[in-house]
Motif scaffolding. Sequence first.
Motif, mmCIF file in Angstrom:
data_model
loop_
_atom_site.group_PDB
_atom_site.id
_atom_site.type_symbol
_atom_site.label_atom_id
_atom_site.label_comp_id
_atom_site.label_asym_id
_atom_site.label_seq_id
_atom_site.Cartn_x
_atom_site.Cartn_y
_atom_site.Cartn_z
ATOM 1 N N ASP A 165 8.462 0.728 -11.559
ATOM 2 C CA ASP A 165 8.565 0.516 -10.131
ATOM 3 C C ASP A 165 8.793 -0.986 -9.864
ATOM 4 O O ASP A 165 8.023 -1.832 -10.309
ATOM 5 N N ILE A 166 9.855 -1.351 -9.145
ATOM 6 C CA ILE A 166 10.233 -2.767 -9.055
ATOM 7 C C ILE A 166 9.241 -3.622 -8.258
ATOM 8 O O ILE A 166 8.802 -4.666 -8.752
ATOM 9 N N PRO A 167 8.845 -3.226 -7.035
ATOM 10 C CA PRO A 167 7.872 -4.090 -6.352
ATOM 11 C C PRO A 167 6.584 -4.242 -7.143
ATOM 12 O O PRO A 167 5.967 -5.309 -7.138
ATOM 13 N N LYS A 168 6.183 -3.204 -7.864
ATOM 14 C CA LYS A 168 4.933 -3.293 -8.629
ATOM 15 C C LYS A 168 5.096 -4.222 -9.829
ATOM 16 O O LYS A 168 4.151 -4.902 -10.227
ATOM 17 N N PHE A 171 4.958 -7.666 -8.434
ATOM 18 C CA PHE A 171 3.575 -7.955 -8.084
ATOM 19 C C PHE A 171 2.792 -8.365 -9.324
ATOM 20 O O PHE A 171 2.029 -9.337 -9.321
ATOM 21 N N VAL A 425 -11.509 -2.811 -15.045
ATOM 22 C CA VAL A 425 -11.633 -1.713 -14.083
ATOM 23 C C VAL A 425 -10.431 -1.693 -13.133
ATOM 24 O O VAL A 425 -9.820 -0.646 -12.891
ATOM 25 N N MET A 426 -10.056 -2.893 -12.642
ATOM 26 C CA MET A 426 -8.903 -2.941 -11.735
ATOM 27 C C MET A 426 -7.634 -2.525 -12.475
ATOM 28 O O MET A 426 -6.783 -1.824 -11.922
ATOM 29 N N TYR A 428 -7.361 -0.470 -14.942
ATOM 30 C CA TYR A 428 -7.366 0.985 -15.092
ATOM 31 C C TYR A 428 -6.951 1.662 -13.785
ATOM 32 O O TYR A 428 -6.104 2.549 -13.765
ATOM 33 N N LEU A 429 -7.541 1.189 -12.660
ATOM 34 C CA LEU A 429 -7.233 1.812 -11.371
ATOM 35 C C LEU A 429 -5.768 1.604 -10.996
ATOM 36 O O LEU A 429 -5.117 2.494 -10.437
ATOM 37 N N MET A 430 -5.229 0.410 -11.331
ATOM 38 C CA MET A 430 -3.836 0.128 -10.972
ATOM 39 C C MET A 430 -2.875 0.870 -11.886
ATOM 40 O O MET A 430 -1.814 1.312 -11.463
ATOM 41 N N LYS A 432 -3.257 3.736 -13.099
ATOM 42 C CA LYS A 432 -3.135 5.125 -12.634
ATOM 43 C C LYS A 432 -2.096 5.249 -11.530
ATOM 44 O O LYS A 432 -1.574 6.323 -11.281
ATOM 45 N N LEU A 433 -1.814 4.129 -10.850
ATOM 46 C CA LEU A 433 -0.818 4.142 -9.770
ATOM 47 C C LEU A 433 0.512 3.556 -10.239
ATOM 48 O O LEU A 433 1.300 3.081 -9.427
ATOM 49 N N ASP A 434 0.735 3.547 -11.554
ATOM 50 C CA ASP A 434 2.016 3.091 -12.117
ATOM 51 C C ASP A 434 2.285 1.604 -11.977
ATOM 52 O O ASP A 434 3.439 1.186 -11.961
ATOM 53 N N TYR A 435 1.255 0.784 -11.805
ATOM 54 C CA TYR A 435 1.499 -0.661 -11.848
ATOM 55 C C TYR A 435 1.670 -1.050 -13.323
ATOM 56 O O TYR A 435 0.784 -0.774 -14.122
ATOM 57 N N CYS B 52 5.554 -8.173 -1.962
ATOM 58 C CA CYS B 52 5.575 -6.979 -2.818
ATOM 59 C C CYS B 52 4.714 -5.869 -2.221
ATOM 60 O O CYS B 52 5.096 -4.697 -2.233
ATOM 61 N N TYR B 74 -6.229 11.483 -6.897
ATOM 62 C CA TYR B 74 -6.181 10.237 -7.670
ATOM 63 C C TYR B 74 -7.120 10.342 -8.862
ATOM 64 O O TYR B 74 -6.791 9.965 -9.970
#
Lengths: 503, 165
Positions: A165-168, A171, A425-426, A428-430, A432-435, B52, B74
């Motif tokens: 994902d480009i914006p990610k 980021f 932790v962050m 892992y959470l990110m 999961k959202l394809d970051y 972004c 999620y």
Amino acid sequence: MEILGLLLEGFAVALEPINLALIVAGCIAGLFIGAMPGLGSVNGVAILLPMTFLVPPTSAIIFLGSLYYGAMYGGAISSIMLGIPGASTAVATTFDGRPMALQGKADRALVAAATASFVGGTISVVLFTLFAPPLADFALAFGPPEEFALLMLAFATFIGLGGDDIPKTFFSIFIGLMFSAVGLDIVSGNPRLIFFDLPGFYHGINFLVLAIGIYGIGEILWTVETTRGEMVVSRAAVTIRGVVRALADLRHNIRSMLMGSFLGYFVGILPAAGATPGSLMAYGVARTMSKNPETYGKGNVDGVVAPESANNAASTGSMLPMLTLGIPGSPTTAILLGGMVIWGLEPGPMLFIEHKEFVWGLIASLYAANLFALLINIAFIPAFLMVLRMPFTVLAPVIFILCVVGGYAPTQDMHDVWLMLIFGVMGYLMRKLDYPLAPAVLAIVLGPLAEASVRQSLIMAHGSFGIFFERPISAIIMAIAIGLFAWPLIMVVRRLVGPARAD
Amino acid sequence: MRRAELVMALVMAAFSLYIMWKSTELPVGWIEGEGPGGGAFPFWLAAGMLVCCGWIVLRWARRQSPPSRSEEPYMDRTALRVFAIGAGSLLAMIGLIHIVGVYVVIPLYLIFYMRGIGHHAWSVTAPLALAMPVAAFLFFEIALKITLPKGYTEPAFYPLYEMLL
């Protein structure tokens, strides 16, 4: 001929007893780490880097370089026996390796993977030996604008080739660079971004804190979550006769091996690409070149050979820009690069002049590591099969403890351990959202160099960004970088224009 | 998943704004004779992060990114349980290091995880729980001369130091 002499001196370093022992230890550790589902070279290097403070820098990098290789060999083991890639770099190996194992040809697949890894590793180290000195010579002429242009190119490859994902991705790059700015301003020495006035931020955020957080804690949390199901280990009886026969049969697969090696090496040099896309591309090319592509995915040996030679070749390829330019070619080499900074070695072309024994010792050790990884791999296949049965409830706490003490050791500050937990932790959470997280690790390692080079360039040019486009080398690199940054945009425009034309 | 995508982007946008504000503690503009001010680099990076986040939210609104289309939760119950155990136990472990030190926490953590979660036999757990702190001590304190935090158990190690160092 000069190269040959330097290489011989390198072998003298690599074959010192302590270094030889570390090569063997690194290969074994790498094979185990690679064989464990979910853990790859990057996790191993991140978690074990603090443990190498025990030995001198040359020995430390020899150990980590061998581990890198070992992990590339080891990844194939769980791909074939479990059908789960031992590391992302071995994903393509599952396509044909698993069907072979299910057909009772696991031993042939394992031998093919190991041999292909050896061929890929050897060809790429020879290429590396030939390419590295001239590239380093060339890079000696680089000033701050060229350095900054190269860094832009490194980040641009993530956008243009990363496929995330480009914006990610952007980021991730920005946040990594921003974390590298924490601490003291490099020019004025003023404290900067001291969050909540905590004294721990004065020494900056050590890249290892982010790397161990993401690749140690975050990845293990991820793996524990995703592999909750039962795994089935294929049976493989490995006999000497079987190995010899499998080796003899491999003469039919030489073409795929060579193709995978060269392709993997050149893909590996690109920062964002590395071993994972390199092996997937090699698999794709092998299938396209094949006379009977329909056999792929059903247990074709070429489908194991091509990606396995490519991922080893790519791991060597990614070291080329790390050593010669100071720009890592993969997340694993980004961590190695950060390690070199901790050891007081400045990566880049000067390394080839000021620390010859380090550079050539490393190159020679790659030759040796390749051979040892092959021998250890084939000799101890049964032992690695036991690793695959090791439950995660033993592995996870051991890794977590290694992360905590490893995160503490470089700065000896509990502040960093807490920070590492937050990053883990962050992360892992990110994730999961394809970051994508690799760009952030690369960015925190390269951040100080990026800031210094851009500020020096701007001072040289009295504030004009034109300097990056006035000098020929920097202008060419910048143009490629901008092209890569714009690539996804061009694709979007083409998609929009395309259907209109079809009407 | 869809809600998580938005929440993450908004949290990160707020974080970017905070960094931008924090960067202005140092000059972010051009200083004559010195080049860009010390705050400029992080300021513009944080501005980039903010852009972004806006872009991610835009894609979320148009349902362009996979997580913004996903109907899956999620975190389902199992994921949440696994995450709570993993992260929670780490939190407790690191917190306890401040009080009782590394060498008490390592065996406790191994016993908790291997016995409590993995249900492994004592014959597997005990050797590891005993060996790991000893190995850590020999490696860090003796070989590397790095003292690991010991909390209130510090005095217990004085005789060991006298014997070994």
